[in-house]
Design a protein around this motif. Structure first.
Motif, PDB file in Angstrom:
ATOM      1  N   UNK A  43       0.825  -1.214   0.000  1.00 62.98           N
ATOM      2  CA  UNK A  43       0.000   0.000   0.000  1.00 62.98           C
ATOM      3  C   UNK A  43       0.852   1.254   0.000  1.00 62.98           C
ATOM      4  N   UNK A  44       0.386   2.232  -0.760  1.00 58.79           N
ATOM      5  CA  UNK A  44       0.967   3.579  -0.680  1.00 58.79           C
ATOM      6  C   UNK A  44       0.495   4.192   0.637  1.00 58.79           C
ATOM      7  N   UNK A  45       1.032   5.318   1.010  1.00 63.17           N
ATOM      8  CA  UNK A  45       0.648   5.947   2.274  1.00 63.17           C
ATOM      9  C   UNK A  45      -0.836   6.309   2.318  1.00 63.17           C
ATOM     10  N   UNK A  46      -1.444   6.542   1.164  1.00 61.08           N
ATOM     11  CA  UNK A  46      -2.876   6.867   1.130  1.00 61.08           C
ATOM     12  C   UNK A  46      -3.761   5.617   1.062  1.00 61.08           C
ATOM     13  N   UNK A  47      -3.141   4.410   1.102  1.00 57.09           N
ATOM     14  CA  UNK A  47      -3.892   3.162   1.077  1.00 57.09           C
ATOM     15  C   UNK A  47      -4.118   2.575  -0.302  1.00 57.09           C
ATOM     16  N   UNK A  48      -3.776   3.320  -1.342  1.00 54.13           N
ATOM     17  CA  UNK A  48      -3.937   2.782  -2.691  1.00 54.13           C
ATOM     18  C   UNK A  48      -2.840   1.760  -2.977  1.00 54.13           C
ATOM     19  N   UNK A  49      -3.090   0.850  -3.935  1.00 56.00           N
ATOM     20  CA  UNK A  49      -2.100  -0.186  -4.242  1.00 56.00           C
ATOM     21  C   UNK A  49      -0.826   0.372  -4.874  1.00 56.00           C
ATOM     22  N   UNK A  50       0.315  -0.160  -4.439  1.00 57.05           N
ATOM     23  CA  UNK A  50       1.591   0.152  -5.068  1.00 57.05           C
ATOM     24  C   UNK A  50       1.684  -0.610  -6.382  1.00 57.05           C
ATOM     25  N   UNK A  51       2.584  -0.163  -7.242  1.00 54.73           N
ATOM     26  CA  UNK A  51       2.872  -0.900  -8.465  1.00 54.73           C
ATOM     27  C   UNK A  51       4.360  -1.206  -8.497  1.00 54.73           C
ATOM     28  N   UNK A  52       4.731  -2.335  -9.124  1.00 60.64           N
ATOM     29  CA  UNK A  52       6.145  -2.718  -9.230  1.00 60.64           C
ATOM     30  C   UNK A  52       6.766  -3.028  -7.881  1.00 60.64           C
ATOM     31  N   UNK A  53       8.083  -3.107  -7.839  1.00 58.05           N
ATOM     32  CA  UNK A  53       8.854  -3.299  -6.609  1.00 58.05           C
ATOM     33  C   UNK A  53       8.338  -4.387  -5.697  1.00 58.05           C
ATOM     34  N   UNK A  54       7.871  -3.990  -4.505  1.00 59.73           N
ATOM     35  CA  UNK A  54       7.431  -4.941  -3.479  1.00 59.73           C
ATOM     36  C   UNK A  54       6.291  -5.831  -3.966  1.00 59.73           C
ATOM     37  N   UNK A  55       5.461  -5.314  -4.849  1.00 51.79           N
ATOM     38  CA  UNK A  55       4.327  -6.074  -5.359  1.00 51.79           C
ATOM     39  C   UNK A  55       4.807  -7.326  -6.092  1.00 51.79           C
ATOM     40  N   UNK A  56       5.973  -7.226  -6.710  1.00 50.59           N
ATOM     41  CA  UNK A  56       6.485  -8.324  -7.520  1.00 50.59           C
ATOM     42  C   UNK A  56       7.415  -9.262  -6.760  1.00 50.59           C
ATOM     43  N   UNK A  57       7.708  -8.970  -5.510  1.00 55.97           N
ATOM     44  CA  UNK A  57       8.597  -9.826  -4.726  1.00 55.97           C
ATOM     45  C   UNK A  57       7.935 -11.178  -4.469  1.00 55.97           C
ATOM     46  N   UNK A  58       8.689 -12.236  -4.702  1.00 56.61           N
ATOM     47  CA  UNK A  58       8.156 -13.595  -4.546  1.00 56.61           C
ATOM     48  C   UNK A  58       8.046 -14.028  -3.093  1.00 56.61           C
ATOM     49  N   UNK A  59       8.790 -13.390  -2.212  1.00 55.53           N
ATOM     50  CA  UNK A  59       8.726 -13.699  -0.781  1.00 55.53           C
ATOM     51  C   UNK A  59       8.625 -12.368  -0.049  1.00 55.53           C
ATOM     52  N   UNK A  60       7.586 -12.241   0.766  1.00 56.49           N
ATOM     53  CA  UNK A  60       7.386 -10.997   1.517  1.00 56.49           C
ATOM     54  C   UNK A  60       7.127 -11.329   2.976  1.00 56.49           C
TER      55      UNK A  60
END
Length: 185
Positions: free
Chosen positions: A102-119
């Protein structure tokens, strides 16, 4: 120990068998080692299909993958893999269930962490996702599914809310969850 989200795609180059082993590259080794002895939620990425979060399992150990330099295997504790009663969507009311997505406003992030296979996954978020996929009242739902009058003599007391980890390890609950999945709800 730390809870994890493990990305799983059926057609990936990694040789995952979600109920047995999770195959991953060295870049995720530190996080997966932190998850040994703890629980992980499986997640299907958008490009792989519509499921979102779909199962939970306990990581028993990590070992190097034989014959594959830089690849490792997270061994799943036998009998711990449990598909969710219903898949949990990636977003609820337009917001990700994982704060890391999530971005600070609660909207979904794109790229980066979203694509990590292990979180890594905070305890509260783990409990929320598991609670959505494996509801507290699953045993009651199953008991009344074929005989809606089965509970007419039961007291209508307040149900005891079991902690998520207790539900995941209780045999009766796991049996009901498995039976419902096999029967196709």
């Amino acid at each position: 120990m730390v809870k994890l989200v493990l990305l799983h795609k059926a057609d990936s180059i990694y040789e995952d068998e979600p109920d047995v082993v999770y195959d991953f590259p060295r870049s995720y080794l530190k996080a997966v080692r932190e998850g040994v002895g703890d629980w992980a939620i499986y997640y299907e990425p958008v490009k792989a299909g519509p499921r979102g979060y779909f199962a939970v399992a306990k990581i028993e150990s990590v070992e190097a993958k034989p014959g594959e330099e830089g690849r490792f295997l997270a061994m799943i504790e036998p009998g711990s893999f449990l598909p969710f009663d219903s898949e949990v969507p990636r977003l609820l009311e337009g917001r990700p269930l994982e704060s890391a997505l999530s971005e600070t406003d609660g909207t979904p992030k794109t790229g980066g962490a979203v694509q990590r296979a292990v979180r890594r996954l905070p305890e509260a978020e783990f409990a929320r996702i598991v609670g959505l996929g494996l509801p507290q009242d699953l045993e009651r739902r199953e008991a009344t599914r074929h005989d809606p009058t089965a509970s007419e003599f039961d007291d209508e007391g307040v149900p005891f809310e079991r902690p998520v980890l207790e539900r995941l390890t209780r045999r009766p609950y796991r049996d009901v969850a498995f039976r419902r999945k096999v029967r196709g709800l």
